[in-house]
Motif scaffolding. Structure first.
Motif, mmCIF file in Angstrom:
data_model
loop_
_atom_site.group_PDB
_atom_site.id
_atom_site.type_symbol
_atom_site.label_atom_id
_atom_site.label_comp_id
_atom_site.label_asym_id
_atom_site.label_seq_id
_atom_site.Cartn_x
_atom_site.Cartn_y
_atom_site.Cartn_z
ATOM 1 N N VAL A 319 0.830 -1.211 0.000
ATOM 2 C CA VAL A 319 0.000 0.000 0.000
ATOM 3 C C VAL A 319 0.862 1.257 0.000
ATOM 4 O O VAL A 319 0.573 2.227 -0.718
ATOM 5 C CB VAL A 319 -0.955 -0.001 1.209
ATOM 6 C CG1 VAL A 319 -1.819 1.261 1.210
ATOM 7 C CG2 VAL A 319 -1.832 -1.242 1.197
ATOM 8 N N LYS A 320 1.923 1.253 0.780
ATOM 9 C CA LYS A 320 2.783 2.433 0.866
ATOM 10 C C LYS A 320 3.288 2.895 -0.497
ATOM 11 O O LYS A 320 3.191 4.092 -0.815
ATOM 12 C CB LYS A 320 3.958 2.157 1.807
ATOM 13 C CG LYS A 320 4.907 3.348 1.964
ATOM 14 C CD LYS A 320 6.042 3.009 2.932
ATOM 15 C CE LYS A 320 6.967 4.198 3.131
ATOM 16 N NZ LYS A 320 8.051 3.885 4.103
ATOM 17 N N PRO A 321 3.844 2.012 -1.347
ATOM 18 C CA PRO A 321 4.302 2.487 -2.659
ATOM 19 C C PRO A 321 3.198 3.152 -3.472
ATOM 20 O O PRO A 321 3.445 4.124 -4.187
ATOM 21 C CB PRO A 321 4.809 1.200 -3.336
ATOM 22 C CG PRO A 321 5.154 0.288 -2.216
ATOM 23 C CD PRO A 321 4.147 0.579 -1.152
ATOM 24 N N ALA A 322 1.971 2.623 -3.375
ATOM 25 C CA ALA A 322 0.859 3.206 -4.131
ATOM 26 C C ALA A 322 0.501 4.599 -3.621
ATOM 27 O O ALA A 322 0.306 5.534 -4.408
ATOM 28 C CB ALA A 322 -0.353 2.284 -4.051
ATOM 29 N N VAL A 323 0.423 4.751 -2.298
ATOM 30 C CA VAL A 323 0.061 6.053 -1.732
ATOM 31 C C VAL A 323 1.136 7.093 -2.043
ATOM 32 O O VAL A 323 0.833 8.247 -2.379
ATOM 33 C CB VAL A 323 -0.163 5.930 -0.211
ATOM 34 C CG1 VAL A 323 -0.437 7.291 0.405
ATOM 35 C CG2 VAL A 323 -1.321 4.977 0.075
ATOM 36 N N LEU A 324 2.403 6.689 -1.966
ATOM 37 C CA LEU A 324 3.473 7.626 -2.298
ATOM 38 C C LEU A 324 3.435 7.993 -3.782
ATOM 39 O O LEU A 324 3.607 9.160 -4.147
ATOM 40 C CB LEU A 324 4.832 7.023 -1.938
ATOM 41 C CG LEU A 324 5.100 6.751 -0.461
ATOM 42 C CD1 LEU A 324 6.534 6.296 -0.258
ATOM 43 C CD2 LEU A 324 4.809 7.963 0.402
ATOM 44 N N ALA A 325 3.213 7.000 -4.639
ATOM 45 C CA ALA A 325 3.179 7.275 -6.081
ATOM 46 C C ALA A 325 2.036 8.205 -6.440
ATOM 47 O O ALA A 325 2.163 9.041 -7.356
ATOM 48 C CB ALA A 325 3.062 5.963 -6.857
ATOM 49 N N MET A 326 0.917 8.113 -5.759
ATOM 50 C CA MET A 326 -0.202 9.021 -6.008
ATOM 51 C C MET A 326 0.171 10.468 -5.724
ATOM 52 O O MET A 326 -0.430 11.398 -6.248
ATOM 53 C CB MET A 326 -1.408 8.621 -5.154
ATOM 54 C CG MET A 326 -2.093 7.353 -5.608
ATOM 55 S SD MET A 326 -3.470 6.913 -4.526
ATOM 56 C CE MET A 326 -4.032 5.383 -5.289
ATOM 57 N N GLN A 327 1.178 10.644 -4.867
ATOM 58 C CA GLN A 327 1.655 11.995 -4.538
ATOM 59 C C GLN A 327 2.888 12.386 -5.344
ATOM 60 O O GLN A 327 3.482 13.441 -5.109
ATOM 61 C CB GLN A 327 1.985 12.069 -3.047
ATOM 62 C CG GLN A 327 0.806 11.761 -2.141
ATOM 63 C CD GLN A 327 1.249 11.556 -0.705
ATOM 64 O OE1 GLN A 327 1.466 12.516 0.037
ATOM 65 N NE2 GLN A 327 1.377 10.301 -0.303
ATOM 66 N N GLY A 328 3.310 11.524 -6.244
ATOM 67 C CA GLY A 328 4.507 11.816 -7.027
ATOM 68 C C GLY A 328 5.788 11.611 -6.253
ATOM 69 O O GLY A 328 6.855 12.071 -6.667
ATOM 70 N N ARG A 329 5.707 10.893 -5.129
ATOM 71 C CA ARG A 329 6.883 10.676 -4.297
ATOM 72 C C ARG A 329 7.620 9.412 -4.717
ATOM 73 O O ARG A 329 7.015 8.433 -5.148
ATOM 74 C CB ARG A 329 6.480 10.552 -2.828
ATOM 75 C CG ARG A 329 5.950 11.828 -2.225
ATOM 76 C CD ARG A 329 5.384 11.623 -0.835
ATOM 77 N NE ARG A 329 6.365 11.076 0.110
ATOM 78 C CZ ARG A 329 6.097 10.860 1.392
ATOM 79 N NH1 ARG A 329 4.904 11.150 1.875
ATOM 80 N NH2 ARG A 329 7.029 10.368 2.194
ATOM 81 N N THR A 330 8.929 9.450 -4.576
ATOM 82 C CA THR A 330 9.764 8.295 -4.902
ATOM 83 C C THR A 330 10.523 7.777 -3.689
ATOM 84 O O THR A 330 11.276 6.815 -3.797
ATOM 85 C CB THR A 330 10.778 8.655 -6.003
ATOM 86 O OG1 THR A 330 11.575 9.759 -5.570
ATOM 87 C CG2 THR A 330 10.066 9.034 -7.294
ATOM 88 N N ASP A 331 10.368 8.416 -2.529
ATOM 89 C CA ASP A 331 11.081 8.000 -1.318
ATOM 90 C C ASP A 331 10.344 6.816 -0.697
ATOM 91 O O ASP A 331 9.545 6.969 0.197
ATOM 92 C CB ASP A 331 11.187 9.157 -0.323
ATOM 93 C CG ASP A 331 9.832 9.802 -0.026
ATOM 94 O OD1 ASP A 331 9.022 9.952 -0.961
ATOM 95 O OD2 ASP A 331 9.586 10.154 1.137
ATOM 96 N N MET A 332 10.633 5.639 -1.200
ATOM 97 C CA MET A 332 9.850 4.482 -0.806
ATOM 98 C C MET A 332 10.163 3.978 0.605
ATOM 99 O O MET A 332 9.294 3.748 1.406
ATOM 100 C CB MET A 332 10.063 3.347 -1.817
ATOM 101 C CG MET A 332 9.463 3.643 -3.183
ATOM 102 S SD MET A 332 7.665 3.825 -3.119
ATOM 103 C CE MET A 332 7.300 4.255 -4.822
ATOM 104 N N THR A 333 11.431 3.773 0.916
ATOM 105 C CA THR A 333 11.757 3.199 2.218
ATOM 106 C C THR A 333 13.226 3.448 2.532
ATOM 107 O O THR A 333 14.010 3.841 1.663
ATOM 108 C CB THR A 333 11.471 1.690 2.236
ATOM 109 O OG1 THR A 333 11.610 1.208 3.576
ATOM 110 C CG2 THR A 333 12.431 0.939 1.336
#
Length: 408
Positions: A319-333
């Motif tokens: 879920v985290k990668p999807a929520v970050l990608a929706m915001q244009g974020r690439t800082d996954m972990t």
């Protein structure tokens, strides 16, 4: 649909179907933690003018070289006011920190190096002269225009997550509002006859619902907003009604826990197939093999396991990668290398084992928490990270270098 896929393949499939959300403008005081939707270049120099770094006297440095020397005070310059006087030979101006340097002056003498003793004493302001007791050089105690930021300088880039210092920087260049990516909205669902509302007495066989608030907190940690719906009973129609209720909120994603295993009362897959589509149903991971991903009337759907540790770990992984990608974020972990503190046994699945971290001789040592049961949520409270055992590895000897995904 394959029986079981790797974590990497699962994330790739999820991200291939996720798009960045639209932008919105928010007031600068609400911008902390939001994701920039555009680059920000400075519209001005900072400081916007030469100004004093000290409380003291603006002077021509040349006039102080034979100190002590007495200079005539010709102006008094508080912060926020520009002087109209030009400092000539043998002259000075009393100046406060942040006030513009007057024309003719090229340095500031701190008040401590003069005969003045302000300290709230009457008659100091407007004193006709002051003695400078030590020489200064041109530029001393002067903050030059643009020494911090130059006009047109790139300050922040798109996709930056705004920190307190970033918010301060934006306010310092006069931005009252800023363009950010809209926060993803997640509907949080769960089901189970055993789930009891938090404030009610716990009957025999009942448990409190810790998953929903935990998942909502994770969504908030990722930068999203969560809507928690009441749990559904273990009935097909109740689960169906819960899914329809979630869609009425027009969420950007739906996150469900429980009901994705093979139990007689696990109806999530049935309803998902009725109202949407199933992308995959199992991933090669421990804890949390039964993880469903699909689409519910076009909304990304995540069906997480019911055990709390499995729910949190799979939320972090999928879920985290999807929520970050929706915001244009690439800082996954964030991960670090550590040394296994003891021998570790695994079952060949890619495993994320709860561990605590200590540092010895410059090395991080990872020790497993007391239990790795997927129902033991307190083991996550104790954990500093998740020690990763790769696929097909069943034995990790003490002292082996391992990767740890940080939780703190």
């Amino acid at each position: 649909m394959t029986d079981m896929i790797s974590v990497g393949t699962a994330v790739e499939r999820i991200l291939a179907q996720v798009t960045e959300l639209e932008r919105e403008r928010v007031h600068i005081e609400s911008a902390f933690g939001r994701v920039l939707a555009e680059n920000v270049d400075s519209p001005l120099d900072l400081p916007p003018f030469d100004n004093s770094a000290m409380d003291g006297y603006a002077v021509r440095a040349h006039d102080t070289q034979n100190s002590p020397v007495t200079l005539r005070v010709v102006d008094d310059i508080p912060a926020g006011r520009a002087s109209t006087r030009t400092i000539g030979p043998g002259e000075t101006a009393r100046i406060m920190t942040g006030a513009p340097i007057p024309a003719g002056a090229d340095a500031v003498v701190p008040v401590e190096l003069t005969s003045a003793n302000w300290g709230g004493m009457p008659g100091i302001v407007g004193a006709s002269s002051v003695t400078v007791n030590a020489p200064v050089q041109a530029g001393d105690s002067v903050r030059l225009r643009g020494e911090n930021v130059r006009k047109s300088q790139r300050l922040l880039s798109k996709s930056a997550v705004l920190r307190p210092q970033d918010v301060g920087m934006l306010a310092s260049i006069g931005m009252g509002s800023v363009a950010v990516i809209r926060r993803p909205k997640a509907a949080i669902l769960t089901s189970g006859d055993e789930l009891i509302p938090y404030n009610e007495p716990l009957p025999a066989g009942g448990i409190y619902n810790g998953n929903s608030p935990m998942l909502a907190a994770l969504i908030a940690q990722y930068g999203g907003e969560a809507i928690i719906l009441p749990p559904a009973r273990d009935q097909l129609e109740a689960v169906r009604a819960l899914f329809r209720a979630a869609l009425e909120y027009k969420p950007d994603l739906i996150v469900s826990s429980a009901g994705v295993s093979v139990g007689a009362a696990d109806y999530v897959k049935t309803v998902l197939e009725e109202l949407g589509s199933v992308g995959f149903w199992k991933i090669n991971v421990r804890p949390g093999r039964p993880l469903a991903y699909g689409s519910l009337e076009g909304v990304p759907f995540f069906g997480l396991p019911g055990n709390p540790v499995s729910a949190m770990v799979t939320c972090e992984l999928a879920v985290k990668p999807a929520v970050l990608a929706m915001q244009g974020r690439t800082d996954m972990t964030l991960t670090i290398r550590a040394v296994a503190g003891e021998d570790i046994k695994s079952d060949g699945r890619r495993s994320y084992l709860r561990c605590s971290l200590t540092q010895t001789d410059g090395r991080w040592i990872a020790h497993l928490t007391r239990t790795q049961s997927s129902g033991a949520l307190y083991s996550l409270v104790e954990a500093d990270g998740l020690l990763i055992v790769p696929e097909d590895v069943k034995d990790v000897a003490a002292g082996t270098s391992v990767e740890v995904r940080l939780l703190r």
